[in-house]
Design an enzyme around this catalytic site. Structure first.
Site, mmCIF file in Angstrom:
data_model
loop_
_atom_site.group_PDB
_atom_site.id
_atom_site.type_symbol
_atom_site.label_atom_id
_atom_site.label_comp_id
_atom_site.label_asym_id
_atom_site.label_seq_id
_atom_site.Cartn_x
_atom_site.Cartn_y
_atom_site.Cartn_z
ATOM 1 C CE LYS A 22 -1.403 -74.672 15.048
ATOM 2 N NZ LYS A 22 -1.896 -73.570 14.187
ATOM 3 C CG ASN A 23 2.244 -72.567 12.221
ATOM 4 O OD1 ASN A 23 1.110 -72.921 12.546
ATOM 5 N ND2 ASN A 23 2.712 -71.368 12.489
ATOM 6 N NE ARG A 92 -7.039 -70.690 6.938
ATOM 7 C CZ ARG A 92 -7.898 -70.146 6.097
ATOM 8 N NH1 ARG A 92 -9.194 -70.306 6.280
ATOM 9 N NH2 ARG A 92 -7.489 -69.443 5.060
ATOM 10 C CB CYS A 116 -7.652 -68.774 15.435
ATOM 11 S SG CYS A 116 -6.934 -69.860 16.678
ATOM 12 N NE ARG A 121 -7.312 -67.347 9.297
ATOM 13 C CZ ARG A 121 -6.708 -68.197 10.130
ATOM 14 N NH1 ARG A 121 -5.406 -68.351 10.089
ATOM 15 N NH2 ARG A 121 -7.406 -68.900 11.003
ATOM 16 C CB ILE A 123 -8.902 -71.404 0.355
ATOM 17 C CG1 ILE A 123 -10.325 -71.722 -0.123
ATOM 18 C CG2 ILE A 123 -8.772 -71.600 1.858
ATOM 19 C CD1 ILE A 123 -10.688 -73.191 0.044
ATOM 20 C CG ASP A 124 -10.309 -66.428 -3.241
ATOM 21 O OD1 ASP A 124 -10.800 -67.056 -2.295
ATOM 22 O OD2 ASP A 124 -10.841 -65.426 -3.737
ATOM 23 C CG ASP A 307 1.299 -67.228 14.083
ATOM 24 O OD1 ASP A 307 0.279 -66.608 13.754
ATOM 25 O OD2 ASP A 307 1.528 -68.398 13.714
ATOM 26 C CB ILE A 329 -0.134 -60.992 8.327
ATOM 27 C CG1 ILE A 329 1.357 -60.714 8.155
ATOM 28 C CG2 ILE A 329 -0.528 -62.319 7.671
ATOM 29 C CD1 ILE A 329 1.843 -60.598 6.748
ATOM 30 N NE ARG A 399 -6.644 -74.805 16.673
ATOM 31 C CZ ARG A 399 -6.231 -73.771 15.938
ATOM 32 N NH1 ARG A 399 -6.473 -72.536 16.319
ATOM 33 N NH2 ARG A 399 -5.560 -73.979 14.824
#
Length: 430
Positions: A22-23, A92, A116, A121, A123-124, A307, A329, A399
């Site tokens: 998936k990732n 995401r 999720c 989280r 996005i800098d 995960d 994390i 998902r």
């Protein structure tokens, strides 16, 4: 709205096959738009995030067809359409369109990502990388606006202040067609990054060092279509391996790359789980002796994956004594704990530490999935529990887990997915 009902407490056995990652898929699909001819992706998981990305592609004029886990993406007639809201906000991984649109058109408008909630989280790092390549990035009315000057993007040396999979991939997507050389330092090393780099190289990119902490990219002018097979999903594999140890009477998990799971399997072995590892499968033998408590601390790859801390939690409840989990994390990845307590678990959160005490038996209850991996945790807990468990918010689970009901039913699980009537009274949780 759907719900999952599980009548647990019975051992499962047989064989289950892991789907494509998936990732990886959610990054490979945006990456494919950088090509000027069709891209063929094999092993694509049939999950909601993939279908959401396909809808986004179609909005931009990309032709996409998905059948039998093969996705064909033809971006030859693609146009850059502003996407400040709508489907782009639903997951995401939509932020990968930022890097892909920058690389392809030199500009884009992308709504802020959803997915999720696991705590902040930002996005800098993504934005810092884009700006280092020469992009102008602003946030206006809840969307990110990306622009470049007429000369386009130019390669640069970019240091990631924090190891980030998303930022590493996004900068990679923007850099592949930038002029000159880009060096990404302190890059993430996850297998999914290697998968994306492999696709891009097959499309004609020049990327070296993927899988190490320094990735070097020599910009190219054009990218072409190709065929690519997605790697197996290491998180899905870990989920089924944890399930096999918790409720298995002998389960073989196929389509596994052992090296992607070494830190996870080391913890399973530390608990006393017996496994037979073959070339592309792992057999988990029935647990015949009491399991040992362990301590788990998540780290970026090749450490224990964040995960997988939720899917392994029900297994830790079977160990004698106290087990500990610290997620370095996502410290807020704890919403599965109150739901497990509803099922009789002795579990609590103290600071950034999850503390679990082994118990004799979980009991079925009505629980809610708060995110994708919390949902997987509750499925395993439901299979372990005595009586019936009802899981709500299962859209989170869909998902990321391809045909989970069919796969578990194939192992002998008493599990079904039901539509929840709009007017249904959920009632008070047990």
């Amino acid at each position: 709205m759907k719900q999952i009902k599980i009548r647990g407490g019975k051992p499962l056995s047989g064989t289950v096959t892991v789907s494509g990652a998936k990732n990886s898929a959610v990054a490979l699909i945006p990456a494919a738009i950088l090509a000027d001819s069709p891209v063929y992706l094999d092993g694509v998981p049939d999950i909601q995030d993939v279908h959401a990305l396909i809808e986004i592609l179609e909005i931009m004029g990309v032709k996409a067809s998905f059948d039998s886990n093969r996705l064909v993406i033809d971006p030859s007639e693609m146009v850059s359409i502003p996407m400040p809201s709508g489907k782009i906000n639903s997951l995401r991984a939509s932020y990968y369109f930022m890097g892909a649109l920058l690389g392809k058109f030199g500009s884009g408008v992308v709504g802020l990502p959803g997915g999720c909630y696991l705590g902040p989280r930002p996005i800098d790092l993504h934005i810092k990388g884009f700006e280092a390549l020469g992009a102008h990035v602003t946030t206006e009315h809840g969307a990110t606006y990306l622009r470049t000057e007429e000369e386009g993007l130019t390669g640069n040396r970019i240091y990631m202040d924090v190891v980030s999979v998303g930022a590493t991939i996004n900068v990679l997507l923007a850099a592949v067609k930038a002029k000159g050389k880009t060096i990404i330092e302190n890059a993430a090393k996850e297998p999914e990054i290697i998968d994306v780099a492999t696709l891009l190289n097959n499309m004609g990119a020049s990327i070296k060092g993927a899988g190490t902490n320094e990735i070097r990219v020599e910009g190219v002018e054009t990218l072409h279509g190709c065929r690519h097979t997605i790697i197996p999903d290491r998180i899905e594999a870990g989920t089924y391996l944890a399930l096999a140890a918790a409720v298995g009477g002998g389960i073989t998990v196929n389509n596994v790359i052992y090296e992607h799971l070494e830190s996870f399997l080391a913890k399973m072995q530390e608990m006393g789980v017996k496994m037979t590892v073959k070339e592309d499968s792992i057999q988990v033998l029935p647990v015949s002796e009491p399991l040992h408590p362990i301590s788990v601390r998540t780290y970026p790859y090749p450490g224990f994956a964040t995960d997988l801390q939720q899917p392994i939690t029900p297994l830790l409840l079977l160990a004698g004594g106290e087990s500990f989990i610290e997620d370095t994390i996502y410290q807020k990845r704890i919403n599965h704990i109150p739901e497990l307590v509803r099922m009789g678990a002795k579990a609590k959160v103290e600071g950034n530490m999850i503390i679990l005490e082994g118990i004799a038996q979980l009991k079925g209850a009505t629980v809610e999935a708060s995110d994708l991996r919390a949902g997987a945790c509750l499925v395993i807990a439901g299979l372990l529990a005595e009586g019936e468990t009802t899981i709500l918010n299962v859209e989170y689970i869909l998902r990321g887990y391809d045909h989970i009901i069919e796969k578990l039913s194939g192992l002998g699980a008493d599990i079904e997915m039901l539509d929840l009537p709009d007017s249904a009274e959920l009632g008070e949780k047990a």
